[in-house]
Design an enzyme around this catalytic site. Sequence first.
Site, PDB file in Angstrom:
ATOM      1  N   LYS A 153      17.176  20.937 -10.414  1.00 17.52           N
ATOM      2  CA  LYS A 153      16.386  19.750 -10.726  1.00 17.52           C
ATOM      3  C   LYS A 153      17.185  18.711 -11.513  1.00 17.52           C
ATOM      4  CE  LYS A 153      12.487  19.099 -10.392  1.00 17.52           C
ATOM      5  NZ  LYS A 153      11.447  19.603 -11.285  1.00 17.52           N
ATOM      6  N   TYR A 187     -10.609 -11.669 -45.753  1.00 18.68           N
ATOM      7  CA  TYR A 187      -9.901 -10.397 -45.612  1.00 18.68           C
ATOM      8  C   TYR A 187     -10.870  -9.233 -45.779  1.00 18.68           C
ATOM      9  CZ  TYR A 187      -6.571  -6.618 -46.162  1.00 18.68           C
ATOM     10  OH  TYR A 187      -5.881  -5.448 -45.988  1.00 18.68           O
ATOM     11  N   SER A 222      15.795  21.129 -15.554  1.00 20.26           N
ATOM     12  CA  SER A 222      14.663  22.042 -15.717  1.00 20.26           C
ATOM     13  C   SER A 222      15.135  23.314 -16.395  1.00 20.26           C
ATOM     14  CB  SER A 222      14.063  22.376 -14.351  1.00 20.26           C
ATOM     15  OG  SER A 222      13.212  23.502 -14.435  1.00 20.26           O
ATOM     16  N   HIS A 268       0.823  -1.218   0.000  1.00 24.36           N
ATOM     17  CA  HIS A 268       0.000   0.000   0.000  1.00 24.36           C
ATOM     18  C   HIS A 268       0.858   1.269   0.000  1.00 24.36           C
ATOM     19  CE1 HIS A 268      -3.427  -2.623   1.023  1.00 24.36           C
ATOM     20  NE2 HIS A 268      -2.608  -3.167   1.911  1.00 24.36           N
ATOM     21  N   GLU A 277      10.011   8.170 -16.677  1.00 26.73           N
ATOM     22  CA  GLU A 277       8.667   8.729 -16.836  1.00 26.73           C
ATOM     23  C   GLU A 277       8.121   8.456 -18.238  1.00 26.73           C
ATOM     24  OE1 GLU A 277       9.082  12.832 -15.799  1.00 26.73           O
ATOM     25  OE2 GLU A 277       9.374  12.434 -13.668  1.00 26.73           O
TER      26      GLU A 277
END
Length: 459
Positions: free
Chosen positions: A283, A317, A277, A156, A290
């Site tokens: 940064k 087809y 950044s 969790h 990501e």
Amino acid sequence: MKKLWGGRFTKTAEEWVDEFGASIPFDQELVEEDIEGSLAHVTMLGECGILPAEDVEKIKDGLLRLLEKAKRGELEFSVAYEDIHLNIEKMLIDDIGSVGGKLHTGRSRNDQVATDMHLYLRKRVKEILSLIRGLQRALVSQAEKHVETIMPGYTHLQRAQPISFAHHLLAYVWMLERDYERFSESLKRINRSPLGAGALAGTTFPINRQRTAELLGFEGIYENSLDAVSDRDFIIEFLSNSSMLMMHLSRLAEELILWSSQEFQFVELDDAFATGSSIMPQKKNPDMAELIRGKTGRVYGHLMALLTVMKGLPLAYNKDMQEDKEGMFDTVKTVIGSLKIFTGMIKTMNVRVDAMEKATKQDFSNATELADYLAAKGMPFREAHEVVGKLVLHCIEQGVFLADLPLEVYKEASPLFEKDIYDALNPRTAVNRRNSAGGTGFAEVRATLAKVKERLGTL
């Protein structure tokens, strides 16, 4: 421009209609497979006496010239000829004359395109299998360095029990092993030849489908001509397997993103796989992780798109099936790129051992050790669970952790507690004791590593 199939028609489509219906902007990706399939087909036509040897040699010479140009990127394709098949046929006729038109004897674009995609996926799946193995080896290499590196294990996204970092990494090795098995098993369905099924009903020419299958390295043929030209199960299965693989990569990407944050500081990703950044100079963003997490949805979309295309199609087809290719090509590119990026990220990842171990001493993830301690001394586990729960509440109220409590507090909670409770509370001890099969104990993790390395062939 005259169509190669235009004899039946009295009008030509407007240019924008041709562009909408053409697949050559994307199916030129199949150029080498299309020529390989044609070489096998014309060889068989010659062997069966359907075409004279002289014509066969001219056609093969022309196809081989086109193949060399294709490998050099020198072929120019035209929307006017719709797809890869008619483009190659037009180029062949331009090169060797009208004899090039004999190449299409005994086949249709329907079985031709299916053959191309079987050939294409066979190559790409084998490449993906190799890349999965590469990522597994990178994970194993990191795991070998960190058998005794301990970290908080989570459920969790709450700290649950301390575990070996190697044990955590090996969980992904086993996920990837299932992916490897799925892709491997799919090859027996990919490696079937539809060539010679014609448009849908076979052909009147005395062709030898087994021979073309043999020439192309297929293990066998489709036994039903209708199924051969209309089956896209093998692509759907590829997209499904790819979706599962990307889901696993996305889960690990999410963990790398969390672990590299200031809140965790468990790992640092190499600069090659991060960006900065434009406004905040401090940064370091885990952009590649990501992106992989984001591209997972793209692969899911291709799977759902093709399932939707196929769900209402009658045999055999239909033009709808032209929509099978772009998603397949994009998924291949996405999966191969993601595996390469991930292997590099894992190989170069810096693990902050001290930060991980420190985190295991600033939580209550050793609470289960107390319950197990009491249960081992005869207290029913449910009672032990309640006793420890009250001790945790006491710690929270006092702003301390379980290892900070004096022995007299433990004795008040239960007379079963002894001085050895502090050894049991040590996160390193807690991890090392869990040597049940598949557990996180150091000895068990080393044994698992040996099994994995043997399977991967890295011993």
